[in-house]
Design a protein around this motif. Sequence first.
Motif, short mmCIF file in Angstrom:
data_model
loop_
_atom_site.label_atom_id
_atom_site.label_comp_id
_atom_site.label_asym_id
_atom_site.label_seq_id
_atom_site.Cartn_x
_atom_site.Cartn_y
_atom_site.Cartn_z
N ALA A 121 0.77 -1.13 0.13
CA ALA A 121 0.07 0.14 0.05
C ALA A 121 0.85 1.16 0.22
O ALA A 121 0.75 2.30 -0.70
N ARG A 122 1.89 1.31 0.71
CA ARG A 122 2.74 2.30 0.64
C ARG A 122 3.51 2.63 -0.55
O ARG A 122 3.79 3.83 -0.92
N ARG A 123 3.90 1.59 -1.12
CA ARG A 123 4.74 1.49 -2.55
C ARG A 123 3.73 1.99 -3.59
O ARG A 123 3.94 2.71 -4.37
N ARG A 124 2.58 1.47 -3.52
CA ARG A 124 1.30 2.12 -4.58
C ARG A 124 0.87 3.51 -4.16
O ARG A 124 0.88 4.13 -5.36
N VAL B 47 3.39 9.88 -10.02
CA VAL B 47 2.59 9.90 -11.19
C VAL B 47 1.75 11.29 -11.10
O VAL B 47 1.84 12.04 -12.28
N SER B 48 0.96 11.60 -10.28
CA SER B 48 0.13 12.77 -9.93
C SER B 48 1.21 14.07 -10.26
O SER B 48 0.76 14.74 -10.94
N ALA C 8 3.72 18.32 -16.15
CA ALA C 8 3.49 18.50 -17.39
C ALA C 8 2.44 19.30 -17.88
O ALA C 8 2.89 20.31 -18.79
N ILE C 9 1.35 19.65 -17.32
CA ILE C 9 0.26 20.46 -17.45
C ILE C 9 0.94 21.90 -17.35
O ILE C 9 0.58 22.90 -18.17
#
Length: 307
Positions: free
Chosen positions: A16-19, A26-27, A33-34
């Motif tokens: 769960a911590r890795r996820r 990623v966010s 990028a935006i």
Amino acid sequence: MSAAPSVLYDAPGPKARRRSLVLSVVSSLVFLAIAVWVVLRLRSTGQFDPDLWSPLYWPTDESFAQVWGQIRIGVTNTLLAAVLAIAFSLVLGTALTTLRLLLGRYSRLPVVLLAEVLRGAPVVILIFFAARVLPQFGVDLSQLWYLVIGLTAYNFVVIGEILRAGVAALPKGQREAGLAIGLTRQQTVLQIQMPQAFRLMLPALISQLVVIVKDTSLAALVLTGPQELLNTGQRLSQFFDNPLQAYLLVALIFIFLNSILGRLAVFVEKRLSRSKGRDKGERDDPANDKHTVTSTKVPDMGGGFST
């Protein structure tokens, strides 16, 4: 030594911590990028040209003093309209709640109907009706007052509903205690229930006051005046042909004004909580009880017994 388990939630495991870490990275990359795409897009359209920014943001620009003179007028009119609408909304909202609490089930139906109509109508429609309908009845006022009337017509009903919810959240014993000590129904509402409802619903009330400040900008959509803050931003954007820069400044000023109002709300809430704590401490202190027995010694009547 492993960490103590939480009683509120299960501690996340390694997967769960890795996820969570992957999603956070990623966010962040997507957001970055935006942001880069927006900056490049603005640069390609010339939005970073200093001539578009300097009249509003650079004090050495020859137009800066005149521009900020207009902004000062806009801020003054915005604050004036907001203060008047807030004052009238609080007074009328309190009166509306008191009336609904004192009237009977059927006699308060007209009041309930009026509240539902005004609460269901958009604010901009109420401002429009104030500016178009009232002059037909000979009520000729300045554009500023039409804005105040429209804002008050909507927000006093909302504030009334907030206070009514605060009264409903109070224990029933509050009302019963007031009636038991000889207060009338009106005195119980005004002296016991309404003050506690104000304190209980203070965060919601402050949130609605912030909404009133922001809703003053609706005048720019339906009125030819007054020169409030958004209307000033529109005029400046048309004159300098810089809508992005002008509306950004208007947004920053609104954020600043509402932040001050939010800070004031936190200060008032803390003061009320501190005052309530002191009052409770004084009531609980036996030294302040006039009926507290200061001595339990019984005069010796010859028997030799004393306590």
